[in-house]
Design an enzyme around this catalytic site. Sequence first.
Site, PDB file in Angstrom:
ATOM      1  CE  LYS A  52     -12.689  53.098  68.988  1.00 51.16           C
ATOM      2  NZ  LYS A  52     -11.689  53.676  69.915  1.00 51.16           N
ATOM      3  CD  GLN A  96     -10.190  52.609  73.265  1.00 49.85           C
ATOM      4  OE1 GLN A  96     -10.422  52.378  72.084  1.00 49.85           O
ATOM      5  NE2 GLN A  96     -10.741  53.629  73.910  1.00 49.85           N
ATOM      6  CG  ASP A 119      -7.363  57.849  67.226  1.00 49.46           C
ATOM      7  OD1 ASP A 119      -8.529  57.900  66.793  1.00 49.46           O
ATOM      8  OD2 ASP A 119      -7.016  57.112  68.159  1.00 49.46           O
TER       9      ASP A 119
END
Length: 295
Positions: A52, A96, A119
């Site tokens: 990422k 994460q 997200d």
Amino acid sequence: MTDVIDGNAVAADIREGVTECVDVLEDSGVRPGLATVLMSDDPASETYVSMKQRDCEEVGIEGIHVDVDNDAPAQELYDTIESLNDDDAVHGVLVQKPFVDQVDERRVLRTIDPVKDVDAFHPENVGRLVAGDPLFKPCTPHGIQRLLAAADVDPEGKEAVVVGRSDIVGKPMANMLFGRDEGGNATTTVCHSRTADLAEHTRRADIVVAAAGVPEFITGDMLSEGAVVVDVGINRVERNGESTLVGDVAFESAKEKASAITPVPGGVGPMTRAMLLYNTVKAAGLEADVDVPLP
């Protein structure tokens, strides 16, 4: 002939559009920033975070990474998130998974500022999605919508079956498929581990989204002729003494029935990462009140 939907190609187009958004934002004096937070020594998680961060660098987003010792009190993680919420250089915050035992996952999701929740897992963003007014769409379901559009598959009026009811994919995917926005208006069924006779549902579907995390359990005889199959699963299995990646769909047998299908790897995975970048530039544009040309 079955169309194998190339997620890498569609994702590349999205990333190109994101780069244009970054240029527009920088012309306005804003550089979008994505912060990743890791509180784990899980090698796979470390790899995902590195990918990422590399994605950010390639499109011009400022990548910020914070490691939190996995033996630290949970409060250290919550405080880290709060500090990123207050950082004007950060427009998106991603913590994460998986979380260590002392961390309350729901508290993590509630702590991220909804306007930086790229997200789209904060309860406010979940509620907005269900209400049909999303600030951000969750990355994997949104990526699937874009894959379907790229394959000229319009869900409107079709029968769709989502296999799996996770908060990350199954639930939001179902909401987006039966929602009123573009890429929706399907008649949608959600199946899960307690569904009796799964094949009865999948055989009547025009679109099947497999997101249950079980290797190759959707087989060709469970599909209708001409179905569109989206495989979200990423499972590592041993074959002939070697480790290999497979999806939730038995690709070869499903390909015999499907009109279009996503491969593993190279299908949904690249789209999830691309849509994270998309959400980050969208967040930066909203924060700066700059109209960015979202791809």
